[in-house]
Design an enzyme around this catalytic site. Structure first.
Site, PDB file in Angstrom:
ATOM      1  CE  LYS A  26      -1.157  -3.665  -0.947  1.00  0.00           C
ATOM      2  NZ  LYS A  26      -1.088  -4.393   0.293  1.00  0.00           N
ATOM      3  CG  ASP A  43      -4.814  -0.807  -0.128  1.00  0.00           C
ATOM      4  OD1 ASP A  43      -6.224  -0.582  -0.507  1.00  0.00           O
ATOM      5  OD2 ASP A  43      -4.596  -1.658   0.313  1.00  0.00           O
TER       6      ASP A  43
END
Length: 224
Positions: free
Chosen positions: A8, A132
């Site tokens: 990401k 995350d």
């Protein structure tokens, strides 16, 4: 079972305050990209982890994939498995590769052994592995706050754009980077900035880590 944990990127990243627990509150947008590791899980006579590709520092028995297995093992009667990881996503690059591996491992175990965990349950479990990790459960663009685990899906389509990622082989330790930052409240929300024309992002969409990292690693600033 074979799965493909993806990286990401962060569109903007603001460190807004230091928390009593020692972590930091942030505001950012997580956006999934197509750079992927390869993760294979097979039932086995003993729990094993092997990795290939980019070397992973540390004890293999403490890899996040193994930790994800033990999270589930503590609640379910899982058999031993053999985990193979082809590591392609650079380490220490802010791309979330380790978090993706852990979360995809947990999701694969959930599917492989038909545990029936829903998204909420998996997000709650993986949050203990990394701030995350929860993002990779749904793996869709999301505004992130708190430590990065408070997620709000955000509709944004950048498929008409190309991403160029440059890896100068300079790993930056996240705890160190946070230690260089003086947290401050945002004056304009990241959601408001993202709503602007994309041509304006280069002036208004910022990453607080840049000011922390550039003095110590000027090569990164030169690339930017």
């Amino acid at each position: 079972m074979i799965v493909f944990p993806n990286a990401k990127i962060n569109l903007g990243l603001y460190v807004t305050e230091k928390r009593p627990d020692g972590f930091h509150n942030i505001e950012t947008l997580f956006y999934p990209i197509g750079w992927k590791d390869v993760l294979e899980i097979q039932e086995s006579s003993e729990l094993r982890f092997e990795s290939f590709g980019i070397p992973i520092p540390g004890n293999p028995e403490e890899n996040l994939c193994i930790k994800a297995y033990h999270l589930l093992k503590a609640q379910y009667d899982l058999p031993p498995v053999h985990i193979y990881l082809q590591k392609n996503i650079p380490i220490g690059a802010g791309l979330g590769g380790g978090s993706a591996d852990a979360t995809f491992c947990l999701k694969a175990l959930n599917d492989l052994f038909e545990l029936g965990l829903d998204g909420d349950a998996m997000r709650s479990m993986v949050a203990s592995l990394g701030s995350d990790c929860a993002f990779f459960v749904d793996n869709v663009p999301a505004l992130a706050s708190g430590k990065g685990e408070v997620l709000t899906p955000y509709s944004i389509d950048l498929s008409n754009y190309q991403f160029m990622l440059v890896n100068p082989q300079i790993p930056v330790a996240t705890p160190w980077a946070y230690g260089q930052i003086t947290p401050k409240p945002m004056t304009t929300s990241i959601k408001e900035v993202l709503a602007q024309a994309i041509e304006l992002w280069k002036e208004n969409l910022n990453n607080d880590f840049e000011l922390a990292v550039y003095p110590t690693y000027p090569a990164i600033e030169a690339i930017k």
